[in-house]
Design a protein around this motif. Structure first.
Motif, PDB file in Angstrom:
ATOM      1  N   UNK A 103      63.812  67.137  78.142  1.00  0.00           N
ATOM      2  CA  UNK A 103      63.684  66.019  77.211  1.00  0.00           C
ATOM      3  C   UNK A 103      63.879  64.686  77.937  1.00  0.00           C
ATOM      4  N   UNK A 104      64.845  64.629  78.852  1.00  0.00           N
ATOM      5  CA  UNK A 104      65.064  63.378  79.572  1.00  0.00           C
ATOM      6  C   UNK A 104      63.886  63.066  80.487  1.00  0.00           C
ATOM      7  N   UNK A 105      63.284  64.092  81.090  1.00  0.00           N
ATOM      8  CA  UNK A 105      62.098  63.865  81.913  1.00  0.00           C
ATOM      9  C   UNK A 105      60.932  63.382  81.055  1.00  0.00           C
ATOM     10  N   UNK A 106      60.824  63.903  79.833  1.00  0.00           N
ATOM     11  CA  UNK A 106      59.798  63.402  78.912  1.00  0.00           C
ATOM     12  C   UNK A 106      60.050  61.948  78.568  1.00  0.00           C
ATOM     13  N   UNK A 107      61.315  61.566  78.449  1.00  0.00           N
ATOM     14  CA  UNK A 107      61.648  60.168  78.168  1.00  0.00           C
ATOM     15  C   UNK A 107      61.264  59.258  79.331  1.00  0.00           C
ATOM     16  N   UNK A 108      61.396  59.772  80.558  1.00  0.00           N
ATOM     17  CA  UNK A 108      60.958  58.996  81.721  1.00  0.00           C
ATOM     18  C   UNK A 108      59.448  58.791  81.671  1.00  0.00           C
ATOM     19  N   UNK A 109      58.715  59.859  81.342  1.00  0.00           N
ATOM     20  CA  UNK A 109      57.256  59.727  81.210  1.00  0.00           C
ATOM     21  C   UNK A 109      56.911  58.707  80.133  1.00  0.00           C
ATOM     22  N   UNK A 131      54.370  71.924  79.051  1.00  0.00           N
ATOM     23  CA  UNK A 131      55.183  71.745  77.845  1.00  0.00           C
ATOM     24  C   UNK A 131      54.559  70.745  76.878  1.00  0.00           C
ATOM     25  N   UNK A 132      53.297  70.445  77.045  1.00  0.00           N
ATOM     26  CA  UNK A 132      52.655  69.375  76.274  1.00  0.00           C
ATOM     27  C   UNK A 132      52.726  69.609  74.770  1.00  0.00           C
ATOM     28  N   UNK A 133      52.585  70.844  74.346  1.00  0.00           N
ATOM     29  CA  UNK A 133      52.515  71.154  72.919  1.00  0.00           C
ATOM     30  C   UNK A 133      53.857  71.567  72.325  1.00  0.00           C
ATOM     31  N   UNK A 134      54.919  71.475  73.109  1.00  0.00           N
ATOM     32  CA  UNK A 134      56.243  71.830  72.616  1.00  0.00           C
ATOM     33  C   UNK A 134      56.878  70.652  71.873  1.00  0.00           C
ATOM     34  N   UNK A 135      57.607  70.937  70.811  1.00  0.00           N
ATOM     35  CA  UNK A 135      58.396  69.900  70.141  1.00  0.00           C
ATOM     36  C   UNK A 135      59.721  69.758  70.886  1.00  0.00           C
ATOM     37  N   UNK A 136      60.423  68.619  70.735  1.00  0.00           N
ATOM     38  CA  UNK A 136      61.647  68.382  71.512  1.00  0.00           C
ATOM     39  C   UNK A 136      62.692  69.496  71.406  1.00  0.00           C
ATOM     40  N   UNK A 143      57.088  65.652  66.353  1.00  0.00           N
ATOM     41  CA  UNK A 143      55.930  65.424  67.215  1.00  0.00           C
ATOM     42  C   UNK A 143      56.073  66.238  68.496  1.00  0.00           C
ATOM     43  N   UNK A 144      54.957  66.630  69.067  1.00  0.00           N
ATOM     44  CA  UNK A 144      54.993  67.317  70.354  1.00  0.00           C
ATOM     45  C   UNK A 144      55.392  66.330  71.447  1.00  0.00           C
ATOM     46  N   UNK A 145      55.712  66.885  72.611  1.00  0.00           N
ATOM     47  CA  UNK A 145      56.056  66.034  73.748  1.00  0.00           C
ATOM     48  C   UNK A 145      54.906  65.079  74.062  1.00  0.00           C
ATOM     49  N   UNK A 146      53.684  65.596  74.061  1.00  0.00           N
ATOM     50  CA  UNK A 146      52.519  64.754  74.331  1.00  0.00           C
ATOM     51  C   UNK A 146      52.397  63.648  73.292  1.00  0.00           C
ATOM     52  N   UNK A 147      52.582  63.977  72.034  1.00  0.00           N
ATOM     53  CA  UNK A 147      52.473  62.970  70.975  1.00  0.00           C
ATOM     54  C   UNK A 147      53.579  61.930  71.075  1.00  0.00           C
TER      55      UNK A 147
END
Length: 232
Positions: free
Chosen positions: A132-138, A119-124, A86-90
């Motif tokens: 990745x950790x910042x995405x986890x915070x979001x 980076x919304x459309x990037x996969x992990x 999944x993308x970061x957004x997904x």
């Protein structure tokens, strides 16, 4: 208790108040992560009582624990636990899905707030560890939890990215979130208002600093909103 013989936590009794920023420290195997998982409704104690935000979670069934965790608690792990295809957004929207609501604009704003708007459309796999950790915070914040729990949130990061993540967590505390972190890192202890040391499943030390602790909010009946009580 594990396997009916090993006590992970033994005689723990503590309160964490709304608005506190707390580090839980201690040697490996001391029960730190078990304590965090019990507060986060990921594990259930075999004895004692746990009350989070006024609710006796230790008496809840699995369905109610899942609901309570979804509505009240944000979780950040050392391992990112992102769905790789999944993308970061997904990935962030997946957390919304489990909350029975999906709002792409909210998810985009959450990612923009942690600097991942491009980076919304990037996969992990296409993100750095810090990203990745910042995405986890979001993802942890998307459902506006009262309590943020983090297990070694900078354990897989270099110093620069670790500082970025810690600055974000500091900011969340200043906004009013209750923050509890498990860590081995002394530089993190110094950033929190309270350090609880766990040794052999027991509280070995508990030091507070009023300079880093926000005042608790009391309701009309004198109870404290967001208070976490653990007796195990």
């Amino acid at each position: 208790m594990y396997g009916g013989r090993t006590l992970a936590l033994d005689g723990i009794s503590l309160d964490i108040m709304e608005g506190e920023c707390v580090s839980i420290v201690g040697p490996s195997g001391s029960g730190k992560t078990t304590l965090l998982n019990i507060i986060g409704c990921l594990d259930a104690p075999t004895g004692g009582k746990v009350r989070v935000n006024g609710e006796l979670v230790s008496s809840m069934g699995q369905r109610d624990l899942t609901r309570f965790r979804r509505e009240n608690i944000g979780l950040i792990f050392q391992q990112y636990h992102m769905v790789p295809y999944l993308t970061v957004l997904e990935n962030v929207m997946l957390a919304q899905y489990f909350h029975s609501t999906v709002d792409e604009e909210d998810a985009i704003r959450a990612l923009e707030s942690v600097g991942l708007g491009r980076r919304l459309d990037h996969v992990p796999a296409h993100l750095s560890g810090g990203e990745q950790q910042r995405a986890c915070i979001a993802r942890a914040l998307i459902n506006e939890p009262k309590i943020l729990l983090a297990d070694e949130p900078t354990g897989n990061l270099d110093q620069k990215n670790g500082d970025i993540v810690l600055d974000m967590i500091d900011g969340l505390h200043e906004e009013g979130h209750t923050v509890v972190m498990v860590t081995h890192n002394p530089s993190i202890w110094k950033r929190t208002g309270r350090v609880i040391e766990i040794v052999d499943g027991r509280v070995h030390g508990d030091k507070s600093s009023p300079l880093r602790t926000a005042p608790a909010a009391e309701s009309a009946d004198g109870t404290v909103a967001g208070k976490t009580e653990v007796v195990a």
